[in-house]
Design an enzyme around this catalytic site. Structure first.
Site, PDB file in Angstrom:
ATOM      1  N   ASP A 246     -31.517  34.531  47.270  1.00  0.00           N
ATOM      2  CA  ASP A 246     -30.376  33.678  47.584  1.00  0.00           C
ATOM      3  C   ASP A 246     -29.414  34.346  48.537  1.00  0.00           C
ATOM      4  O   ASP A 246     -29.476  35.540  48.773  1.00  0.00           O
ATOM      5  CB  ASP A 246     -29.613  33.377  46.286  1.00  0.00           C
ATOM      6  CG  ASP A 246     -30.263  32.261  45.513  1.00  0.00           C
ATOM      7  OD1 ASP A 246     -31.189  31.647  46.055  1.00  0.00           O
ATOM      8  OD2 ASP A 246     -29.838  32.015  44.380  1.00  0.00           O
ATOM      9  N   LYS A 268     -28.416  28.893  49.711  1.00  0.00           N
ATOM     10  CA  LYS A 268     -27.680  27.707  50.103  1.00  0.00           C
ATOM     11  C   LYS A 268     -26.240  28.116  50.372  1.00  0.00           C
ATOM     12  O   LYS A 268     -25.647  28.816  49.570  1.00  0.00           O
ATOM     13  CB  LYS A 268     -27.642  26.649  48.992  1.00  0.00           C
ATOM     14  CG  LYS A 268     -28.847  26.643  48.112  1.00  0.00           C
ATOM     15  CD  LYS A 268     -28.623  25.661  47.010  1.00  0.00           C
ATOM     16  CE  LYS A 268     -29.547  25.776  45.822  1.00  0.00           C
ATOM     17  NZ  LYS A 268     -30.045  27.016  45.393  1.00  0.00           N
ATOM     18  N   MET A 381     -17.134  29.344  42.524  1.00  0.00           N
ATOM     19  CA  MET A 381     -17.306  28.396  43.638  1.00  0.00           C
ATOM     20  C   MET A 381     -16.054  27.546  43.876  1.00  0.00           C
ATOM     21  O   MET A 381     -16.165  26.382  44.232  1.00  0.00           O
ATOM     22  CB  MET A 381     -18.490  27.451  43.364  1.00  0.00           C
ATOM     23  CG  MET A 381     -19.807  28.185  43.269  1.00  0.00           C
ATOM     24  SD  MET A 381     -21.171  27.099  42.853  1.00  0.00           S
ATOM     25  CE  MET A 381     -21.078  27.090  41.070  1.00  0.00           C
TER      26      MET A 381
HETATM   27  N1  SAH Z   1     -25.208  33.118  39.137  1.00  0.00           N
HETATM   28  C1  SAH Z   1     -24.048  33.679  39.755  1.00  0.00           C
HETATM   29  C2  SAH Z   1     -23.071  32.631  40.216  1.00  0.00           C
HETATM   30  C3  SAH Z   1     -23.596  31.736  41.272  1.00  0.00           C
HETATM   31  S1  SAH Z   1     -22.411  30.575  41.807  1.00  0.00           S
HETATM   32  C4  SAH Z   1     -23.354  34.642  38.802  1.00  0.00           C
HETATM   33  O1  SAH Z   1     -23.710  34.714  37.623  1.00  0.00           O
HETATM   34  O2  SAH Z   1     -22.463  35.355  39.250  1.00  0.00           O
HETATM   35  C5  SAH Z   1     -21.724  31.374  43.193  1.00  0.00           C
HETATM   36  C6  SAH Z   1     -20.299  31.760  42.938  1.00  0.00           C
HETATM   37  O3  SAH Z   1     -20.248  32.951  42.196  1.00  0.00           O
HETATM   38  C7  SAH Z   1     -19.527  32.063  44.194  1.00  0.00           C
HETATM   39  O4  SAH Z   1     -19.047  30.894  44.804  1.00  0.00           O
HETATM   40  C8  SAH Z   1     -18.394  32.893  43.654  1.00  0.00           C
HETATM   41  O5  SAH Z   1     -17.419  32.118  43.050  1.00  0.00           O
HETATM   42  C9  SAH Z   1     -19.090  33.684  42.560  1.00  0.00           C
HETATM   43  N2  SAH Z   1     -19.495  35.007  43.039  1.00  0.00           N
HETATM   44  C10 SAH Z   1     -20.721  35.509  43.049  1.00  0.00           C
HETATM   45  N3  SAH Z   1     -20.732  36.782  43.504  1.00  0.00           N
HETATM   46  C11 SAH Z   1     -19.458  37.093  43.773  1.00  0.00           C
HETATM   47  C12 SAH Z   1     -18.800  38.254  44.264  1.00  0.00           C
HETATM   48  N4  SAH Z   1     -19.476  39.342  44.576  1.00  0.00           N
HETATM   49  N5  SAH Z   1     -17.463  38.217  44.408  1.00  0.00           N
HETATM   50  C13 SAH Z   1     -16.771  37.124  44.086  1.00  0.00           C
HETATM   51  N6  SAH Z   1     -17.342  35.995  43.623  1.00  0.00           N
HETATM   52  C14 SAH Z   1     -18.657  35.970  43.458  1.00  0.00           C
END
Ligand code: SAH
Length: 455
Positions: A246, A268, A381
């Site tokens: 991803d 995406k 998000m």
């Molecule tokens: N499965 C992932 C989340 C996917 S949704 C998890 O468990 O973290 C994607 C969202 O995750 C992004 O829009 C953001 O809000 C958050 N996100 C993921 N990695 C991040 C990071 N390194 N710093 C800040 N937000 C993050």
């Protein structure tokens, strides 16, 4: 356990000295099935305890050059504080043909204690030939990372099958069989405790059939810092034939993939679906059915706003074997690296993860449930819709002064933490250029960042 030796008859060890070296070595010797006599006037508490339990023979006396009688069949560990006495004893023992290990002089030793990774029946020993115990320990720690705790199961599985393989295959074919077996997905099945599948696969290989299907690993890669990968994630990553990853999986994590693994980006961006979800699901099934080890690598945790469940449903329907590896979700990673404890007895007793991804600009979050005063709210998000989210929270009764933190590129080298209030955040966003990914944390715990932030 530190020493792995397989003895044909119980060896007798004599340990001179009962300080910290002896306290480390003696349990090791006992665990290896040795008989141990300790000779020392004063003993470390651990040694006294072993003597009290009757597990060792402690001869409590002062050691002098003249007082000692040695046994040519015993093994000697010399760990007295007095180095010149150790040297004299070593000479005396060698004169009658005995073997010596001097804690204070590796060069004057006939044997060493290797560091051992004990995953019985599998043992991995590491030795620097006595030159540096620190180096040996360092290497052991590095190796530990790559040896899953279940490797002992693998040892037992192979041991149990060897007999059957011996009966069915002539010697010349056995080696080839085991080489093929080690390269197949069977070991991974054993490690994942999918024993029935492992047995079936092994039987198929033994009958000369090529097992049809591969396997899918749904792996959480964590929030960005490669150090936050789990051992299991790294191990499966390194065994992958093909990878679907991803947008949130960064370069530094991709660098840990095998050079020859085929890579497909299926990420995406918001509203720009590079590869439709149904197509991803299909690709995973197709690749696994070609017998490949398929790695589905996702940011954070695959089961938190990661559509991991949807992908698995397709795999399950197609009867493709899979395993899931949790990752550190963005909330955990960002909170830790920003110094914002998500719960704290003075601030929040619960925490709630929501997605702020708003379909067609409309908000369908259960707002009134989100404004609880002692609850931390984590919004994934939510950057694009953040002004609207702030407005909704306030209009449902959350105080305008409520602290809100925005963690930009959490856990990455260029992480930034932005702190404001519900009232001021929309203006703050206009004044600052903030890059995704960002995670929003709402609640009074956010104020702790100023004192607990450590990066
Ligand atoms: N499965 C992932 C989340 C996917 S949704 C998890 O468990 O973290 C994607 C969202 O995750 C992004 O829009 C953001 O809000 C958050 N996100 C993921 N990695 C991040 C990071 N390194 N710093 C800040 N937000 C993050």
């Amino acid at each position: 356990m530190d020493l792995a030796l397989v003895w044909r008859r119980t060896p007798q060890f004599v340990v001179y000295g009962a300080g910290s070296v002896a306290a480390r070595r003696v349990p090791t010797l006992l665990a290896s099935g040795c008989r141990v006599t300790v000779i020392a006037q004063k003993a470390d508490a651990a040694i006294v305890e072993l003597a009290t339990q009757g597990r060792i023979d402690w001869q409590q006396r002062t050691v002098t050059q003249a007082s000692e009688q040695h046994d040519a069949n015993a093994w000697y560990v010399l760990a007295l504080d007095d180095s010149s006495l150790n040297a004299i004893l070593a000479q005396q023992i060698r004169r009658i043909g005995g073997q010596v290990c001097r804690a204070d002089a590796p060069d004057d030793s006939d044997f060493y204690f290797p560091a051992v990774i004990d995953r019985s029946p599998v043992m991995v020993t590491v030795s620097s030939s006595g030159t540096s115990p620190a180096l040996t320990r360092y290497l052991r720690q590095r190796l530990e990372t790559f040896l899953p705790a279940e490797i002992g199961d693998l040892g037992r599985f192979v041991r149990d099958w060897r007999q059957r393989v011996r009966q069915q295959l002539p010697l010349a074919q056995r080696k080839a069989f085991w080489r093929q077996w080690m390269r197949s997905v069977a070991p991974e099945r054993v490690l994942a405790r999918q024993t029935v599948e492992a047995e079936t696969l092994t039987q198929q290989l033994l009958e000369g059939k090529q097992p049809a299907r591969g396997e899918v690993f749904l792996v959480g890669a964590g929030p960005g810092d490669p150090d936050l990968l789990t051992f299991r994630a790294l191990r499966l990553m390194q065994s992958a034939d093909v990878v679907f990853y991803d947008r949130l999986v960064g370069e530094r994590i991709l660098n840990l993939l095998p050079a020859d693994a085929e890579r497909f980006y299926v990420g995406k961006a918001r509203s720009d679906h590079a590869v439709p979800q149904e197509r991803i699901n299909q690709l995973l099934v197709e690749q696994a059915q070609q017998g490949r080890r398929v790695l589905r690598l996702k940011g954070g945790d695959p089961f938190i706003f990661g559509r991991g469940g949807e992908e698995l449903e397709t795999l399950a329907a197609a009867q493709v074997p899979f395993q899931v590896v949790p990752g550190i979700t963005a909330a955990g990673g960002c909170a830790a690296y920003a110094g914002i404890p998500l719960t704290h007895r003075d601030h929040a007793q619960s925490v709630r993860f929501v997605t702020g991804h708003l379909k067609d600009g409309s908000c369908n979050l259960p707002w009134s449930e989100l404004i609880h005063p002692e609850q931390t709210l984590v919004i994934y998000m939510g950057l694009a819709g953040l002004p609207q989210i702030c407005a909704q929270l306030m209009s449902h009764g959350m105080p305008a002064e409520t602290p809100i933190g925005l963690v930009e590129k959490g856990t990455l080298p260029d992480q930034k933490v932005h702190i404001s209030t519900l009232r001021d955040m929309p203006a703050y966003l206009e004044e600052h250029e903030i890059q995704p990914p960002t995670l929003t944390i709402v609640g009074s715990v956010v104020t702790l960042s100023s004192s607990l932030g450590w990066r």
